[in-house]
Scaffold this motif. Structure first.
Motif, PDB file in Angstrom:
ATOM      1  N   UNK A 254       0.870  -1.182   0.000  1.00 32.43           N
ATOM      2  CA  UNK A 254       0.000   0.000   0.000  1.00 32.43           C
ATOM      3  C   UNK A 254       0.901   1.225   0.000  1.00 32.43           C
ATOM      4  N   UNK A 255       0.902   1.971  -1.125  1.00 33.56           N
ATOM      5  CA  UNK A 255       1.839   3.085  -1.228  1.00 33.56           C
ATOM      6  C   UNK A 255       1.394   4.290  -0.409  1.00 33.56           C
ATOM      7  N   UNK A 256       0.096   4.402  -0.103  1.00 27.41           N
ATOM      8  CA  UNK A 256      -0.354   5.493   0.764  1.00 27.41           C
ATOM      9  C   UNK A 256       0.145   5.286   2.189  1.00 27.41           C
TER      10      UNK A 256
ATOM     11  N   UNK B  46       8.579   3.228 -12.039  1.00 36.25           N
ATOM     12  CA  UNK B  46       8.125   4.429 -11.350  1.00 36.25           C
ATOM     13  C   UNK B  46       7.120   5.215 -12.182  1.00 36.25           C
ATOM     14  N   UNK B  47       7.324   5.311 -13.502  1.00 33.89           N
ATOM     15  CA  UNK B  47       6.415   6.093 -14.345  1.00 33.89           C
ATOM     16  C   UNK B  47       5.001   5.523 -14.310  1.00 33.89           C
ATOM     17  N   UNK B  48       4.892   4.207 -14.442  1.00 39.51           N
ATOM     18  CA  UNK B  48       3.574   3.568 -14.396  1.00 39.51           C
ATOM     19  C   UNK B  48       2.951   3.728 -13.018  1.00 39.51           C
TER      20      UNK B  48
ATOM     21  N   UNK C 250       7.506  -6.253  -9.514  1.00 45.79           N
ATOM     22  CA  UNK C 250       8.955  -6.261  -9.332  1.00 45.79           C
ATOM     23  C   UNK C 250       9.488  -4.914  -8.870  1.00 45.79           C
ATOM     24  N   UNK C 251       8.766  -3.836  -9.140  1.00 43.53           N
ATOM     25  CA  UNK C 251       9.259  -2.525  -8.702  1.00 43.53           C
ATOM     26  C   UNK C 251       9.451  -2.500  -7.183  1.00 43.53           C
ATOM     27  N   UNK C 252       8.558  -3.181  -6.474  1.00 46.97           N
ATOM     28  CA  UNK C 252       8.638  -3.228  -5.019  1.00 46.97           C
ATOM     29  C   UNK C 252       9.362  -4.464  -4.511  1.00 46.97           C
ATOM     30  N   UNK C 253       9.065  -5.613  -5.126  1.00 52.42           N
ATOM     31  CA  UNK C 253       9.597  -6.841  -4.531  1.00 52.42           C
ATOM     32  C   UNK C 253       9.478  -8.001  -5.512  1.00 52.42           C
TER      33      UNK C 253
ATOM     34  N   UNK D 115      10.033  -8.623   5.065  1.00 47.74           N
ATOM     35  CA  UNK D 115      10.587  -7.867   3.942  1.00 47.74           C
ATOM     36  C   UNK D 115      10.879  -6.435   4.343  1.00 47.74           C
ATOM     37  N   UNK D 116      11.854  -6.221   5.188  1.00 44.51           N
ATOM     38  CA  UNK D 116      12.171  -4.850   5.583  1.00 44.51           C
ATOM     39  C   UNK D 116      12.723  -4.025   4.424  1.00 44.51           C
ATOM     40  N   UNK D 117      13.144  -4.708   3.311  1.00 45.18           N
ATOM     41  CA  UNK D 117      13.763  -3.994   2.213  1.00 45.18           C
ATOM     42  C   UNK D 117      12.743  -3.546   1.168  1.00 45.18           C
ATOM     43  N   UNK D 118      11.459  -3.862   1.339  1.00 45.23           N
ATOM     44  CA  UNK D 118      10.456  -3.407   0.375  1.00 45.23           C
ATOM     45  C   UNK D 118      10.447  -1.886   0.327  1.00 45.23           C
ATOM     46  N   UNK D 119      10.519  -1.325  -0.861  1.00 46.33           N
ATOM     47  CA  UNK D 119      10.600   0.117  -1.001  1.00 46.33           C
ATOM     48  C   UNK D 119       9.247   0.785  -0.763  1.00 46.33           C
ATOM     49  N   UNK D 120       9.255   1.876  -0.060  1.00 47.05           N
ATOM     50  CA  UNK D 120       8.051   2.676   0.085  1.00 47.05           C
ATOM     51  C   UNK D 120       7.782   3.468  -1.173  1.00 47.05           C
ATOM     52  N   UNK D 121       6.616   4.123  -1.242  1.00 45.71           N
ATOM     53  CA  UNK D 121       6.255   4.911  -2.420  1.00 45.71           C
ATOM     54  C   UNK D 121       7.155   6.122  -2.536  1.00 45.71           C
ATOM     55  N   UNK D 122       7.516   6.410  -3.747  1.00 42.81           N
ATOM     56  CA  UNK D 122       8.346   7.589  -3.994  1.00 42.81           C
ATOM     57  C   UNK D 122       7.502   8.834  -4.000  1.00 42.81           C
TER      58      UNK D 122
END
Length: 238
Positions: free
Chosen positions: A16-18, A197-199, A214-217, A231-238
């Protein structure tokens, strides 16, 4: 080696990117000697009993993951398990008294059983702490009637619907309408196959907030699962 023993379990984060957090893991089966393009055919060829054996293994794994981390899991369910009365009864019996939150995903790639058959089963599953998701929306046989006739909690938008969205204005408009429709019906969503990121930004502007891709994980094997912080390495929303 038996069919079921050739299967290895992987997991991929749903983000959830929010909230900038992983909200669940989807458990994914991979098979020795079977490539990604042939997986659907392989699972379609299984008997209801073999399909149920895979689900039973995933239920045990989902229970363990939740006990060690508090993270709920999502499991793919073959429609033939519901159509076969003995396997359907075994699944419901296994879940009797279950309090571990999880999601069952039913794919649109294969025709769904009649709504009058499965909606009562969906109700029984909810009583057992299971939410119901439609997987692969936009690729299969069932069309928009699924929104009206079937009692899904979550709609998973397939990757084919978001492909090339940056260069296809009409496609973006359709996806915006789909997002509005899902929300107006009180259902949740997950967009699958998010790889860049663009999508991500285009879909966020359309109202989407929950993604898998794949962008996240990238999916990881769970043969040796033990970590509490999965998964502490999952990226948050930019």
């Amino acid at each position: 080696m038996g069919t079921v023993h050739r299967i290895h379990q992987f997991a991929q984060a749903v983000v959830d990117v929010e909230k900038q957090t992983t909200i669940k893991l989807e458990l994914l089966s991979r098979v020795d000697g079977v490539g990604p393009s042939d997986l659907e055919e392989f699972f379609e060829s299984l008997s209801p009993e073999d399909s149920l054996s895979i689900v039973m293994e995933q239920l045990e794994l989902a229970t363990r993951v939740h006990a060690e981390s508090g993270m709920p899991c999502s499991i793919n369910i073959d429609n033939k398990i519901l159509l076969n009365e003995p396997t359907r009864a075994q699944l419901l019996e296994r879940l009797t008294g279950n309090t571990v939150p999880m999601t069952f995903e039913f794919t649109e790639i294969f025709p769904m059983p009649p709504a009058q058959l499965v909606n009562p089963i969906f109700g029984q599953l909810r009583e057992r702490s299971v939410e119901i998701a439609l997987d692969d929306f936009g690729t299969g046989f069932n069309g928009m009637s699924l929104f009206v006739d079937y009692d899904f909690d979550v709609i998973k938008v397939d990757r084919v619907l978001i492909a090339d969205i940056a260069s296809r204005t009409k496609k973006a408009k359709v996806l915006g309408l789909i997002c509005d429709m899902i929300a107006s019906l009180g259902k949740c969503h997950v967009v699958e196959g998010l790889d860049d990121q663009e999508t991500l930004q285009i879909l966020r502007d359309l109202g989407y907030s929950v993604f898998q891709g794949f962008y996240f994980h990238r999916p990881e094997p769970l043969d040796d699962f033990s970590a509490v912080d999965i998964y502490p390495h999952v990226r948050g929303a930019a």
